[in-house]
Design an enzyme around this catalytic site. Structure first.
Site, short mmCIF file in Angstrom:
data_model
loop_
_atom_site.label_atom_id
_atom_site.label_comp_id
_atom_site.label_asym_id
_atom_site.label_seq_id
_atom_site.Cartn_x
_atom_site.Cartn_y
_atom_site.Cartn_z
N THR A 189 43.06 46.04 47.78
CA THR A 189 41.73 45.52 48.03
C THR A 189 41.32 44.48 47.02
O THR A 189 41.81 43.38 47.01
CB THR A 189 40.70 46.63 48.09
OG1 THR A 189 40.43 47.15 46.83
CG2 THR A 189 41.09 47.73 48.98
N SER A 190 40.48 44.79 46.09
CA SER A 190 39.74 43.80 45.32
C SER A 190 40.51 43.07 44.26
O SER A 190 41.71 43.12 44.20
CB SER A 190 38.63 44.58 44.68
OG SER A 190 37.55 43.97 44.31
N PRO A 232 46.94 46.19 44.04
CA PRO A 232 46.59 44.77 44.16
C PRO A 232 45.56 44.47 45.24
O PRO A 232 45.53 45.11 46.29
CB PRO A 232 47.92 44.11 44.52
CG PRO A 232 48.61 45.16 45.36
CD PRO A 232 48.19 46.50 44.79
N ASP A 233 44.77 43.48 44.98
CA ASP A 233 43.96 42.89 46.02
C ASP A 233 44.89 42.15 47.00
O ASP A 233 46.06 41.92 46.71
CB ASP A 233 42.97 41.90 45.40
CG ASP A 233 41.84 41.53 46.33
OD1 ASP A 233 41.88 41.93 47.51
OD2 ASP A 233 40.92 40.84 45.88
N THR A 234 44.35 41.80 48.14
CA THR A 234 45.12 41.05 49.12
C THR A 234 45.79 39.85 48.47
O THR A 234 45.14 39.07 47.78
CB THR A 234 44.19 40.57 50.25
OG1 THR A 234 43.51 41.69 50.80
CG2 THR A 234 44.97 39.86 51.33
#
Length: 812
Positions: free
Chosen positions: A222-223, A323-325
């Site tokens: 996500t973020s 991890p974020d995208t």
């Protein structure tokens, strides 16, 4: 005062992979960090991982369920946005956004909302929240996602982040803070000129990524989070190295991407942007989402400096990093440098086994990754087997309890009274009222409607009560101001008129039709509808969200509407719900604009929360969490449109910049009025005895243990000198000795205290060692400066009512 200029940093990406000297960095098994109440979780996680073979460990770190040789099973975690409610689920509550919660300046409310959100996640069988959202902090008011976080002041942001983290853990849900770190804008976050995002960077990552409502099943990244390579301007150079596999030349086990790089020096990183993550880790944080962007030239999710040295060692973080995208782009760089949970398309079994065979990563590192994936699970006691099974999004599993009452209360507490000429508010049974603006009514479709923020207008055609993207709650219903005002009108006998639009002209085909007798017909125009009213309410909003930054801090149509109403109505009240700072100066001094009520996005009970304050059922106690400038040019940081974004302003953002350069704001940080008045007196300071320059305690979860010790107390008496009961928000600001090179004043304490009219209360602020420390770049430690510290207590960052000082002596 002149702020010392910070040189623009130049950075090199490291190309050396898997340096042997870094193999032990950040390992829980190293014993460098005292685990405290995480010790039991570590023992359980270690015992479970010891029963797994390499294949099973790889499954675990890529989001799959695993079973040990003796039949013990760990079911992959469900991770979901967010800290405004369980996104994309039915029969859940839509809470106020984090920015609104911060505007309450109420620690009890912050904890209560965290518990309520966690209870709904728990009841739906979701184990981990992709939150709290500490950052983006608010380097620039044009940032598109500031509505999701707790504001640009590190102390206030840190208190809120810590309380929400603790609340999640107390309920039995893992907190996964984001975005780590320096992810301060949406523009170029994925390398293009737009915000981008939405799709996972690789396969095998179930629900949990940003825009998770469009991602089916499982768990995904996500973020945002950050990483920091070496800076030539950093004294000593330590603590800022780019890490092992920092190369921009991706191998065959890479995914492409080139987001912007946030380039900040070590002092700025620690004193402004890391501050709230210390609070989160200290409060029981089980996960950290690293950002999709770069820090000082290295991808955040691939920086050993950020993840291994700073987060896992300096802060003592015991949980997992995911991890974020698009945050994970190189298999080896991420595995070697501190990412613990990743994409199965990059971390395939053959890939990881190859790294082990070539000694690019060690068995100890793989074990640590696996253990960290389990730490939060055991820490919040999810292994006790009492959580309900995971519900499908539309299953009838109602977890809302009495949360509507809490949402309504917190929404009203967050509203900030900016102006109240001649005690216009609270309203009392007005005979005639006119309502203006599309923000007063519901949108034409709703309450949940998917739309793209990028390229859309800067306002919302309807009442906005939640955000978009990862900050979008699932509204079960929406109470608009129009709904709530109609109920009030029916109770009070008030005559209502409305033009629920921001622009209107009485052309052919208008929805406003003249009808009725001559005594009731009105020419359909804004001016006609605003004449001869007891009060005119104008509702306006601002829209932003994940994927794009703001394009304006004011809106011409809305400002024209306010001025036209005020030209014809001598009692015009403006109500604003906005995603960030909103410039007001085209109408704020209009003599007929008598009151202004200002807030963020309030969730499902929004209209009730607003009307409760308008009518005085709730005495407003919300305070601004950022500065409202007189004009856009008064802000010192704009959106960065280049690949290298240099944080040359250092620590001087928001009020710290305005104070340093003597820029007069329209409304300052911490500002907010009440329907009553408060007086401050009897400031007393209990200063510290001699302190060591540097912490001497054990390195533990949340940093050195004695950073959290109370070293001084400031006490003040507050009296409600007005005619109504109400809550005041006393704020403590501290200035440091010059050697610390700090801003003019910084927030270091606050309370929200309810005081009955005519009564007094004593308020005590406890200063922790970290609250009077600065980051010593040369020695890479938090240091206490010897000398005189000034203390101010007041109602805002510029309304300082009482003052004192204390002297700190240091010893080796």
């Amino acid at each position: 005062m002149r702020v010392p200029s910070l040189s623009v940093l130049s950075f090199l990406l490291g190309t050396a992979l898997a340096a042997a000297s870094n193999f032990e960095a950040g390992l829980l098994s190293s014993g460098k960090v005292s685990l405290g109440d995480w010790k039991s979780a570590h023992e359980k996680a270690s015992q479970f991982v010891a029963k797994l073979n390499t294949t099973e460990k790889i499954k675990l770190i890529t989001g799959s369920s695993v079973t040990t040789t003796n039949g013990e099973t760990f079911t992959a975690l469900d991770i979901l946005d967010g800290d405004m409610g369980a996104q994309a689920y039915y029969y859940v509550s839509a809470f106020s956004l984090s920015s609104a919660l911060a505007m309450t300046w109420d620690k009890e409310a912050m904890y209560e909302q965290g518990r309520a959100i966690a209870a709904e996640f728990y009841g739906k069988g979701i184990q981990m929240v992709a939150g709290p959202t500490s950052q983006p902090l608010g380097r620039t008011p044009w940032g598109g996602r500031l509505v999701e976080s707790f504001g640009p002041d590190p102390y206030l942001n840190g208190i809120a982040t810590g309380l929400e983290t603790r609340a999640y853990a107390d309920v039995g849900v893992i907190a996964g803070a984001k975005h780590f770190i320096l992810n301060e804008q949406e523009t170029n976050r994925t390398g293009g000129m737009g915000g981008g995002g939405g799709a996972p960077g690789g396969g095998g990552m179930g629900r949990g990524a940003e825009f998770s409502s469009s991602v089916p099943g499982g768990m995904s990244p996500t973020s945002s989070a950050g990483a920091i390579p070496s800076s030539t301007s950093t004294p000593g150079g330590s603590g800022m190295g780019g890490g092992m596999a920092g190369s921009s030349a991706f191998s065959s086990s890479s995914s492409s991407g080139a987001p912007y790089s946030s380039n900040a020096d070590d002092k700025t990183l620690h004193e402004t942007y890391l501050w709230s993550f210390y609070d989160a880790v200290h409060s029981g944080l089980g996960g950290v989402m690293c950002a999709m962007t770069k820090v000082n030239g290295t991808l955040s999710c691939q920086s050993s400096s950020l993840l291994l040295d700073i987060l896992k060692t300096e802060l003592g973080f015991p949980g997992m990093v995911w991890p974020d995208t698009n945050g994970q782009q190189d298999a080896l760089a991420s595995a070697a440098n501190g990412l613990d949970y990743g994409s199965s398309s990059l971390w395939s079994e053959s890939t990881i086994e190859g790294y082990l065979e070539s000694n690019n990563i060690t068995e100890a590192r793989l074990n640590d990754m696996a253990i960290r994936n389990l730490m939060g699970y055991y820490y919040v006691n999810l292994d006790n087997g009492t959580q309900p099974s995971t519900a499908a999004q539309d299953d009838y599993v109602d977890v809302r309890a009495n949360h509507a009452k809490l949402i309504r209360s917190h929404g009203s507490k967050s509203m900030v009274l900016l102006k109240n000429k001649n005690n216009t508010l609270p309203l009392y049974k007005p005979h005639k009222m006119a309502i203006f603006g599309s923000h007063a009514r519901a949108a034409v479709a709703g309450p949940n409607m998917q739309f793209s923020v990028e390229g859309s207008g800067p306002t919302y055609d309807g009442h906005i009560a939640t955000d978009s993207g990862s900050g979008q709650a699932s509204l079960p219903y929406l109470i608009t101001p129009e709904n709530a005002l109609n109920i009030k009108a029916s109770q009070d006998g008030t005559m209502l008129r409305w033009i629920a639009n921001d622009t209107y002209s009485s052309s052919t085909g208008s929805a406003l039709v003249m009808q009725g007798s001559s005594s009731t017909s009105v020419t359909p125009s804004v001016s006609a509808y605003s004449e001869n009213m007891d009060v005119c309410l104008v509702f306006i909003n601002a829209l932003a969200g994940e994927g794009a930054d703001r394009t304006e801090l004011r809106n011409t149509d809305q400002d024209n509407l306010i001025n036209e109403v005020a030209d014809n109505c001598d009692n015009t009240v403006v109500v604003i719900n906005t995603v960030g700072a909103r410039i007001l100066d085209s109408w704020i001094e209009h003599e007929n604009v008598t009151a202004v009520l200002y807030g963020s996005l309030l969730g499902q009970e929004s209209g009730n929360s607003i009307v409760d304050v308008l009518y005085g059922d709730v005495n407003p106690s919300g305070r601004l969490t950022y500065t409202i400038a007189k004009t856009e040019s008064d802000y010192n940081v704009d959106i960065c449109y280049t690949a290298q974004c240099n944080f040359t302003e250092g620590n001087y953002i928001d009020y710290r910049y305005f104070d340093a350069y003597n820029v007069t704001p329209r409304y300052e940080f911490g500002y907010g009025l009440s329907y009553t008045d408060f007086a401050y007196s009897n400031l007393h300071i209990q200063g510290p005895s001699a302190l060591s320059t540097y912490p001497t305690g054990q390195l533990a979860v949340g940093g050195y243990e004695d950073l959290w010790d109370t070293v001084a107390k400031v006490t003040v008496t507050i009296r409600n000198a007005g005619s109504l009961d109400g809550a005041e928000v006393p704020q403590l600001y501290i200035s440091y000795p010059d050697v610390a090179k700090q801003p003019v004043r910084q927030l270091r304490g606050f309370h929200n205290v309810y005081i009955k009219k005519g009564q007094s209360t004593k308020v005590t602020f406890e200063l922790r060692r970290r609250d009077i420390s600065y980051w010593d770049v040369q020695h890479q430690k938090w240091a206490v400066a010897p000398g005189t510290y000034e203390a101010w207590v007041g109602a805002s960052s510029r309304d300082l009512r009482t003052h004192g000082s204390f002297v700190v002596k240091t010893k080796a």
